[in-house]
Write an enzyme that holds these catalytic residues in place. Structure first.
Site, PDB file in Angstrom:
ATOM      1  N   ARG A   1      -5.451  -5.050   2.645  1.00 31.29           N
ATOM      2  CA  ARG A   1      -6.797  -4.640   2.335  1.00 31.29           C
ATOM      3  C   ARG A   1      -8.000  -5.648   2.401  1.00 31.29           C
ATOM      4  O   ARG A   1      -9.009  -5.638   2.513  1.00 31.29           O
ATOM      5  CB  ARG A   1      -7.130  -3.915   0.995  1.00 31.29           C
ATOM      6  CG  ARG A   1      -6.077  -2.591   0.494  1.00 31.29           C
ATOM      7  CD  ARG A   1      -6.347  -2.335  -0.704  1.00 31.29           C
ATOM      8  NE  ARG A   1      -5.245  -1.252  -1.041  1.00 31.29           N
ATOM      9  CZ  ARG A   1      -5.276  -0.211  -2.002  1.00 31.29           C
ATOM     10  NH1 ARG A   1      -6.125  -0.595  -3.083  1.00 31.29           N
ATOM     11  NH2 ARG A   1      -4.156   0.411  -2.293  1.00 31.29           N
TER      12      ARG A   1
ATOM     13  N   GLU B   1      -9.738   7.486   4.509  1.00 29.52           N
ATOM     14  CA  GLU B   1     -10.570   7.380   3.419  1.00 29.52           C
ATOM     15  C   GLU B   1     -11.802   6.031   3.555  1.00 29.52           C
ATOM     16  O   GLU B   1     -11.132   5.168   3.930  1.00 29.52           O
ATOM     17  CB  GLU B   1      -9.752   7.297   2.259  1.00 29.52           C
ATOM     18  CG  GLU B   1     -10.373   7.577   0.915  1.00 29.52           C
ATOM     19  CD  GLU B   1      -9.645   7.075  -0.233  1.00 29.52           C
ATOM     20  OE1 GLU B   1      -9.791   7.739  -1.315  1.00 29.52           O
ATOM     21  OE2 GLU B   1      -8.647   6.569  -0.045  1.00 29.52           O
TER      22      GLU B   1
END
Length: 485
Positions: free
Chosen positions: A102, A173
């Site tokens: 991330r 997402e």
């Protein structure tokens, strides 16, 4: 980077950026040709395509169930997903990405993979898709019989998106606001909105070539007492930004607040308001579905009580006819759940949804709550449009700077943090401190009276202590944070 506008990236700009993005890690060379990823996506059968399954669910009025899950190694991740598919009866599956990926710390993710191999257990809190590359991702997506979505929390998700799409994931997402303000402290909105325009343009390119990929803004934001109008405004803005880049299938999300009437009203209005604003800006061919995130706040440690929280979220999903629901586990309070606990949460949710069926709520209370949420959301969105001189990208940036959009308890230094929520006497989330939220006087008076009504009932002054009490309430077995009487 010039001033960010809500304008489709030109081919020259996109492919110039792409040349740089593919250099972020060595697996970028595996996606040099977008055509190869598109060709692979088009081989995926309809029953494993997220967009197709969501469309069928919405049209039939059936709510799909989906967990969160992800581990470091390919074979263990496949084993986990198959268990959730077979034993958990999941309709849709996730691949939750690890924290190193991330933050684009791919070398550290590689170390985590090697340590996981040595120890025989996952040393990462998710699946490092970029490091595993296209081949590894295809092993995962081809190993199960239901669609898989990438779930993460990444401010700059561009290379991850490239790998995921070529790897056969059919849903993705996140967004430039919802994966910045609740997750990062020092990342500017200009940067994340621009980077996510790349993600959405890539999604549009796949779609234009015949491979429709679902995009889902992250609805719960911080997951702590977020009033519906706040998450609605962010979800709708991100839907508008995605539509401009050519995205045709969007799922807007909402995090359960706890009051049944408010939550059902929120899911209903999220669908209608998203459709309304997409049409207002000329995006008439975008298919919209909804997702409810079960309770994102503190969970009881007692598993029996945790199942009650899960069941309550399942009731909301059923009565609101959300297209899908993201399911929690009875281990939320103690750490990463076992695959067995994850499956138990899924089966619990499916059973409750089947039992609740087509029962109804009091229509007058529901209608009034829907009216309030719609008015609140329009106040915020229309002010953002005004601040951006008609451009929603600039409107979002200026709106957050001005506190028009103010996300409770967010770590970002770009967030005002002056609007504070608290529950009313029925457990619905209201506004305790207004900050710069641009409500009408009628709405301001409504919220003030709702908070004062609770204060009178509890025989105390309305104060910040209410906010603190409410943050911890459900983990202590209550909805409203007041002591038991």
């Amino acid at each position: 980077m010039s001033e960010v506008r809500n304008k489709r990236l030109s081919d020259d700009e996109f492919y110039s950026l792409r040349n740089e993005v593919l250099q972020h890690w060595e697996t970028g060379k595996e996606v040099a040709r977008i055509e190869d990823g598109v060709a692979y996506q088009k081989t995926i059968p309809a029953e494993k395509n997220f967009s197709s399954k969501l469309r069928l669910a919405k049209e039939s009025g059936h709510t799909l169930i989906q967990p969160r899950a992800g581990v470091a190694l390919i074979d263990k991740h496949i084993e986990l997903l198959r268990f959730l598919q077979d034993e958990g009866e999941a309709d849709l599956l996730p691949t939750t990405i690890d924290s190193y990926t991330r933050q684009k710390r791919f070398q550290e993710a590689e170390v985590g993979i090697q340590e996981s191999i040595k120890t025989g257990k996952s040393m990462l809190n998710g699946f490092p898709a970029v490091n595993h590359g296209v081949v590894g991702c295809r092993q995962v997506t081809s190993s199960v019989n239901v669609p898989i979505q990438v779930r993460h929390g990444t401010p700059d998700a561009r290379l991850l998106t490239e790998i995921a799409y070529a790897g056969g994931f059919t849903s993705y997402e996140g967004g430039g606001i919802s994966y910045n303000i609740p997750y990062a402290k020092n990342v500017s909105l200009e940067k994340t909105i621009y980077d996510w325009q790349y993600v959405d343009r890539l999604t549009g390119i796949y779609g234009e070539a015949g491979a429709i990929i679902n995009r889902e803004p992250y609805g719960p934001l911080t997951g702590t007492l977020v009033p519906p109008f706040v998450s609605h405004a962010v979800a709708i803005i991100e839907a508008l930004l995605a539509a401009e880049q050519g995205v045709k299938n969007i799922t807007v999300g909402y995090g359960q607040c706890g009051n049944l009437i408010q939550d059902v009203a929120a899911l209903n209005t999220l669908q209608t308001l998203t459709d309304e604003y997409l049409r207002r800006f000329g995006y008439n061919d975008v298919y919209v579905t909804t997702v409810l995130h079960q309770w994102m706040g503190g969970f009881p440690q007692d598993e029996a009580k945790a199942f009650a929280v899960i069941s309550w979220g399942s009731v909301v999903a059923a009565l609101s006819h959300a297209t899908k629901v993201i399911v929690k586990t009875p281990h939320e309070a103690v750490g990463v759940p076992t695959k067995e606990a994850n499956a138990e949460g899924l089966r619990c949710t499916k059973q409750v949804i089947n039992m609740v069926g087509d029962q109804f709520l009091d229509p007058h209370s529901l209608m009034e709550e829907k009216r309030i949420i719609e008015e609140e959301t329009r106040c915020v969105l229309d002010k953002c449009v005004e601040l951006g001189d008609g451009d929603i990208a600039q409107g979002a940036i200026r709106g957050i700077q001005a506190g028009v959009i103010d996300i409770p308890f967010a770590p970002s230094r770009y967030n005002a943090g002056k609007m504070l929520p608290a529950r009313d006497n029925d457990g619905a989330v209201r506004v305790f401190a207004m900050g710069a939220v641009p409500f009408t006087q009628e709405l301001k008076d409504f919220h003030k009276e709702k908070i004062e009504e609770r204060a009178r009932f509890e025989k105390r002054k309305a104060s910040f202590q209410m906010v603190i009490d409410d943050v911890y309430a459900i983990s202590k077995g209550r909805l409203v944070g007041r002591p038991k009487h």
